[in-house]
Enzyme design. Structure first.
Site, short mmCIF file in Angstrom:
data_model
loop_
_atom_site.label_atom_id
_atom_site.label_comp_id
_atom_site.label_asym_id
_atom_site.label_seq_id
_atom_site.Cartn_x
_atom_site.Cartn_y
_atom_site.Cartn_z
N ASN A 9 -3.39 11.65 -4.18
CA ASN A 9 -2.05 11.32 -4.68
C ASN A 9 -2.24 10.46 -5.92
OD1 ASN A 9 0.52 10.37 -5.14
ND2 ASN A 9 0.66 9.14 -3.26
N TRP A 10 -2.04 11.07 -7.07
CA TRP A 10 -2.36 10.37 -8.32
C TRP A 10 -1.26 9.40 -8.73
CZ3 TRP A 10 -4.57 14.65 -12.14
CH2 TRP A 10 -5.69 15.25 -11.55
N LYS A 11 -0.14 9.45 -8.06
CA LYS A 11 0.99 8.56 -8.39
C LYS A 11 1.28 8.65 -9.89
CE LYS A 11 -0.30 5.91 -4.38
NZ LYS A 11 -0.37 4.62 -3.69
N HIS A 94 6.84 9.41 0.90
CA HIS A 94 5.84 8.36 0.66
C HIS A 94 6.51 6.98 0.69
CE1 HIS A 94 2.85 5.91 -1.37
NE2 HIS A 94 1.98 6.83 -1.00
N GLU A 96 6.21 4.48 -1.14
CA GLU A 96 6.69 3.98 -2.44
C GLU A 96 8.04 4.59 -2.77
OE1 GLU A 96 3.13 4.91 -4.61
OE2 GLU A 96 2.08 3.35 -3.48
N GLU A 162 0.26 6.44 6.95
CA GLU A 162 -0.11 5.50 5.91
C GLU A 162 0.53 4.15 6.21
OE1 GLU A 162 -1.30 7.76 2.11
OE2 GLU A 162 0.82 7.34 1.98
N GLY A 168 -2.95 0.62 -1.37
CA GLY A 168 -3.22 -0.04 -2.64
C GLY A 168 -3.58 -1.51 -2.49
N SER A 208 -5.96 2.78 1.18
CA SER A 208 -7.25 2.24 0.75
C SER A 208 -8.45 2.98 1.33
CB SER A 208 -7.34 0.73 1.05
OG SER A 208 -6.30 0.04 0.37
N GLY A 229 -5.01 7.54 -2.68
CA GLY A 229 -4.42 7.12 -3.95
C GLY A 229 -5.50 6.68 -4.91
N GLY A 230 -5.74 5.37 -4.96
CA GLY A 230 -6.65 4.79 -5.95
C GLY A 230 -8.00 5.50 -6.06
P1 PGA Z 1 -4.29 4.09 -1.76
O1 PGA Z 1 -2.94 4.94 -1.70
O2 PGA Z 1 -5.41 5.00 -1.38
O3 PGA Z 1 -4.38 3.63 -3.20
O4 PGA Z 1 -4.14 2.95 -0.81
C1 PGA Z 1 -2.74 5.87 -0.67
C2 PGA Z 1 -1.37 6.50 -0.82
O5 PGA Z 1 -0.44 5.79 -1.21
O6 PGA Z 1 -1.19 7.70 -0.56
#
Ligand code: PGA
Length: 254
Positions: A9-11, A94, A96, A162, A168, A208, A229-230
């Protein structure tokens, strides 16, 4: 046996040029074929990304989709617009989106239904906040967030657990916390759908997840991959997680 799925997930990261260059590098990695790999760039990068991944093992996902097929919904995108350019997957619900953009269990469900109706595979995100975990409400939250999923086709549904406090933050769920939540979700899926659907459904861990903890989290009995994500933004770390998933799958078979 559930085939592992590793989704990035590149956001709101990477320009169109950066997205294309990344995907070319990822394809050149000679990834294990025993893992399903999906990348979810920003909307604007999807057409170029689709051209790069055509014919490769990399699936393409969007980070959101609207619940209607067209209409007066400024800044939204409809599922048929995504499938037309070769998008196969979509992330829905998600945290966010829930925290910053008013997504609710109801709107997330509507988006997931529209995605499935257009032929998209849905990655549906659930997870508790730190306050909810500390209050002992984790299972109640997961129960509420999954309460309406019976309206979806379980054959085209992937769950992503999640925990919001792990996204994050560099903080991950312990293997015991992850396995407990995933096992709870699988039992929940069996009660909403049936045992066969629950057994076949992939439940990803997200929060994470990175190469240094993939070996602890991916082998867990009810963890079938990750939503990353990251660590998905770098070809080297994303590939390392994909390889860790392939090693788990190989271990399960022997
Ligand atoms: P993260 O994000 O790996 O940066 O914690 C995961 C996500 O939000 O899907």
């Amino acid at each position: 046996m559930r085939r592992p799925l590793i989704a990035g997930n590149w956001k709101m990261h990477k320009t169109v040029a950066e997205a294309s260059a990344y995907l070319e590098d990822l394809i050149a990695e000679d990834l294990p074929t025993s893992v399903d790999v999906v990348c979810c760039p920003t909307f604007v990068s999807l057409p170029a990304a689709a051209m790069v991944v055509t014919g490769s093992q990399i699936g393409l996902g969007a980070q959101n989709v609207h619940w209607d097929t067209s209409g007066a919904f400024t800044a939204e995108l409809a599922a048929p617009m995504l499938t037309e350019i070769g998008v196969q997957w979509v992330i829905v619900g998600h945290s966010e989106r829930r925290t910053f953009f008013g997504e609710t269990d109801e709107t997330a469900l509507d988006r997931a239904r529209a995605g499935q109706a257009a032929g998209l595979e849905v990655i549906y995100c659930v997870g508790e906040t730190l306050a909810e975990r500390d209050a002992g409400e984790t299972f109640a939250v997961l129960e509420r967030q999954t309460a309406t999923l019976g309206a979806l086709d379980p054959g085209h549904l992937v769950l992503a657990y999640e925990p919001v406090w792990a996204i994050g933050t560099g903080r991950t769920a312990t293997p015991a916390q992850a396995q407990e939540a995933h096992a709870f979700l699988r039992v929940r899926m069996a009660s909403i759908f049936d045992g066969a659907a629950a057994d076949g459904m992939r439940i990803l861990y997200g929060g994470s997840l990175k190469p240094s903890n993939a070996d602890e989290l991916l082998p867990l009995a009810d963890v079938d991959g990750g939503l990353i994500g990251g660590a998905s933004l770098d070809v080297g770390s994303f590939s390392a997680i994909i390889r860790a998933a392939a090693d788990c799958a190989a271990g399960d078979e022997s």
